[in-house]
Design a protein around this motif. Structure first.
Motif, PDB file in Angstrom:
ATOM      1  N   MET A 132      27.705  37.416  45.173  1.00 56.24           N
ATOM      2  CA  MET A 132      28.533  38.612  45.059  1.00 56.24           C
ATOM      3  C   MET A 132      29.939  38.265  44.561  1.00 56.24           C
ATOM      4  O   MET A 132      30.493  38.952  43.698  1.00 56.24           O
ATOM      5  N   GLN A 133      30.503  37.186  45.077  1.00 59.35           N
ATOM      6  CA  GLN A 133      31.830  36.767  44.634  1.00 59.35           C
ATOM      7  C   GLN A 133      31.793  36.363  43.159  1.00 59.35           C
ATOM      8  O   GLN A 133      32.702  36.683  42.397  1.00 59.35           O
ATOM      9  N   MET A 134      30.731  35.693  42.752  1.00 59.09           N
ATOM     10  CA  MET A 134      30.597  35.302  41.359  1.00 59.09           C
ATOM     11  C   MET A 134      30.470  36.539  40.457  1.00 59.09           C
ATOM     12  O   MET A 134      31.070  36.591  39.382  1.00 59.09           O
ATOM     13  N   TYR A 135      29.722  37.556  40.909  1.00 53.50           N
ATOM     14  CA  TYR A 135      29.571  38.786  40.131  1.00 53.50           C
ATOM     15  C   TYR A 135      30.930  39.440  39.897  1.00 53.50           C
ATOM     16  O   TYR A 135      31.277  39.792  38.769  1.00 53.50           O
ATOM     17  N   PHE A 136      31.712  39.609  40.967  1.00 56.25           N
ATOM     18  CA  PHE A 136      33.007  40.271  40.815  1.00 56.25           C
ATOM     19  C   PHE A 136      34.003  39.411  40.049  1.00 56.25           C
ATOM     20  O   PHE A 136      34.842  39.926  39.315  1.00 56.25           O
ATOM     21  N   PHE A 137      33.907  38.092  40.204  1.00 59.06           N
ATOM     22  CA  PHE A 137      34.782  37.204  39.451  1.00 59.06           C
ATOM     23  C   PHE A 137      34.528  37.353  37.956  1.00 59.06           C
ATOM     24  O   PHE A 137      35.454  37.530  37.157  1.00 59.06           O
ATOM     25  N   ILE A 138      33.248  37.295  37.564  1.00 57.66           N
ATOM     26  CA  ILE A 138      32.905  37.446  36.149  1.00 57.66           C
ATOM     27  C   ILE A 138      33.258  38.843  35.657  1.00 57.66           C
ATOM     28  O   ILE A 138      33.742  39.022  34.526  1.00 57.66           O
ATOM     29  N   LEU A 139      33.042  39.858  36.501  1.00 53.31           N
ATOM     30  CA  LEU A 139      33.369  41.234  36.134  1.00 53.31           C
ATOM     31  C   LEU A 139      34.849  41.378  35.791  1.00 53.31           C
ATOM     32  O   LEU A 139      35.211  41.894  34.721  1.00 53.31           O
ATOM     33  N   PHE A 140      35.721  40.894  36.672  1.00 48.66           N
ATOM     34  CA  PHE A 140      37.148  41.096  36.454  1.00 48.66           C
ATOM     35  C   PHE A 140      37.729  40.154  35.405  1.00 48.66           C
ATOM     36  O   PHE A 140      38.696  40.512  34.727  1.00 48.66           O
ATOM     37  N   VAL A 141      37.142  38.969  35.228  1.00 48.37           N
ATOM     38  CA  VAL A 141      37.586  38.099  34.127  1.00 48.37           C
ATOM     39  C   VAL A 141      37.216  38.731  32.795  1.00 48.37           C
ATOM     40  O   VAL A 141      38.032  38.787  31.867  1.00 48.37           O
ATOM     41  N   GLY A 142      35.986  39.240  32.691  1.00 46.14           N
ATOM     42  CA  GLY A 142      35.570  39.903  31.460  1.00 46.14           C
ATOM     43  C   GLY A 142      36.386  41.152  31.192  1.00 46.14           C
ATOM     44  O   GLY A 142      36.802  41.408  30.049  1.00 46.14           O
ATOM     45  N   LEU A 143      36.628  41.927  32.237  1.00 47.03           N
ATOM     46  CA  LEU A 143      37.428  43.144  32.079  1.00 47.03           C
ATOM     47  C   LEU A 143      38.856  42.807  31.666  1.00 47.03           C
ATOM     48  O   LEU A 143      39.453  43.510  30.845  1.00 47.03           O
ATOM     49  N   ASN A 144      39.383  41.744  32.213  1.00 38.19           N
ATOM     50  CA  ASN A 144      40.713  41.278  31.820  1.00 38.19           C
ATOM     51  C   ASN A 144      40.739  40.969  30.322  1.00 38.19           C
ATOM     52  O   ASN A 144      41.662  41.380  29.608  1.00 38.19           O
ATOM     53  N   ASN A 145      39.726  40.274  29.838  1.00 40.13           N
ATOM     54  CA  ASN A 145      39.668  39.932  28.411  1.00 40.13           C
ATOM     55  C   ASN A 145      39.492  41.172  27.540  1.00 40.13           C
ATOM     56  O   ASN A 145      40.137  41.292  26.495  1.00 40.13           O
ATOM     57  N   PHE A 146      38.621  42.082  27.955  1.00 40.46           N
ATOM     58  CA  PHE A 146      38.423  43.297  27.167  1.00 40.46           C
ATOM     59  C   PHE A 146      39.692  44.152  27.136  1.00 40.46           C
ATOM     60  O   PHE A 146      40.037  44.722  26.094  1.00 40.46           O
ATOM     61  N   LEU A 147      40.383  44.245  28.277  1.00 38.49           N
ATOM     62  CA  LEU A 147      41.616  45.035  28.287  1.00 38.49           C
ATOM     63  C   LEU A 147      42.714  44.393  27.440  1.00 38.49           C
ATOM     64  O   LEU A 147      43.504  45.094  26.805  1.00 38.49           O
ATOM     65  N   LEU A 148      42.762  43.069  27.426  1.00 40.23           N
ATOM     66  CA  LEU A 148      43.730  42.404  26.541  1.00 40.23           C
ATOM     67  C   LEU A 148      43.412  42.689  25.072  1.00 40.23           C
ATOM     68  O   LEU A 148      44.325  42.868  24.251  1.00 40.23           O
ATOM     69  N   THR A 149      42.137  42.760  24.750  1.00 37.08           N
ATOM     70  CA  THR A 149      41.748  43.107  23.381  1.00 37.08           C
ATOM     71  C   THR A 149      42.153  44.534  23.049  1.00 37.08           C
ATOM     72  O   THR A 149      42.685  44.813  21.962  1.00 37.08           O
ATOM     73  N   VAL A 150      41.921  45.446  23.982  1.00 37.93           N
ATOM     74  CA  VAL A 150      42.301  46.845  23.780  1.00 37.93           C
ATOM     75  C   VAL A 150      43.820  46.968  23.682  1.00 37.93           C
ATOM     76  O   VAL A 150      44.344  47.731  22.864  1.00 37.93           O
TER      77      VAL A 150
END
Length: 192
Positions: free
Chosen positions: A112-130
């Motif tokens: 579960m921790q790995m899921y949320f870690f990957i979720l928020f790292v990916g979201l961080n990258n996508f938001l930086l792109t946006v």
């Protein structure tokens, strides 16, 4: 010390098979010395509080000032929220482990921790792109900026970022679930 539970073996048409299942992992800390534990706890707690309160202050400033209701600050407020979530994903477990001197994490909690870690790292990258798309439109198409970067498009870009992050994190987590952990049950302190 390695932690696992053995659920036995059974015989099927192919012969005996080992059904060893992992139930816990051992988290390796930064230091085993007891006199350093309060220092590490204070250091990580203070960094965590600075991150959380700094991002909350950014979100509060953006929401309270109507002059800051622009696409750039909308993306910045979302990025601040994701930064709080990203930091809270890992730091809370590390602080709890330092305080309780417990170094185990259950298999389910680890996934579960790995899921949320990957979720928020990916979201961080996508938001930086946006967030990079916003100045691109402002510089390359200044006369069409207000038409192009309307609230509907900004909301859609953030929504697409969330959906892509959730799907990516789910894919990565499901791939990890297929792995078997029979020998290495220790997790280094990089992702506590």
């Amino acid at each position: 010390m390695l932690f696992f539970s053995y659920f036995g073996s059974h015989v099927n048409d192919m012969g005996p098979e080992n059904d060893t299942r992992i139930s816990e992992f051992l988290l390796l800390g930064f230091s085993e010395e007891p006199e350093l534990q309060p220092f590490l706890f204070g250091l990580f707690l203070s960094m965590y509080l600075v991150i959380v309160f700094g991002n909350l202050f950014i979100m509060l400033a953006i929401s309270s000032d109507s002059h800051l209701h622009t696409p750039m600050y909308f993306f910045l407020a979302n990025w601040s929220f994701v930064d709080i979530c990203f930091t809270s994903t890992t730091i809370h477990k590390m602080l709890m482990n330092i305080q309780t001197q417990s170094k185990v994490i259950t298999y389910e909690s680890c996934i579960m921790q790995m899921y949320f870690f990957i979720l928020f790292v990916g979201l961080n990258n996508f938001l930086l792109t946006v967030m990079a798309y916003d100045p691109f439109v402002a510089i390359c198409h200044p006369l069409h900026y207000m038409v192009t970067m309307n609230p509907w498009l900004c909301g859609l870009l953030v929504l697409v970022s969330w959906i892509m992050s959730v799907l990516h994190s789910l894919l990565q987590t499901l791939m990890v679930l297929w792995l078997s952990f029979h020998t290495v049950l220790e997790i280094p302190p990089l992702f506590l």
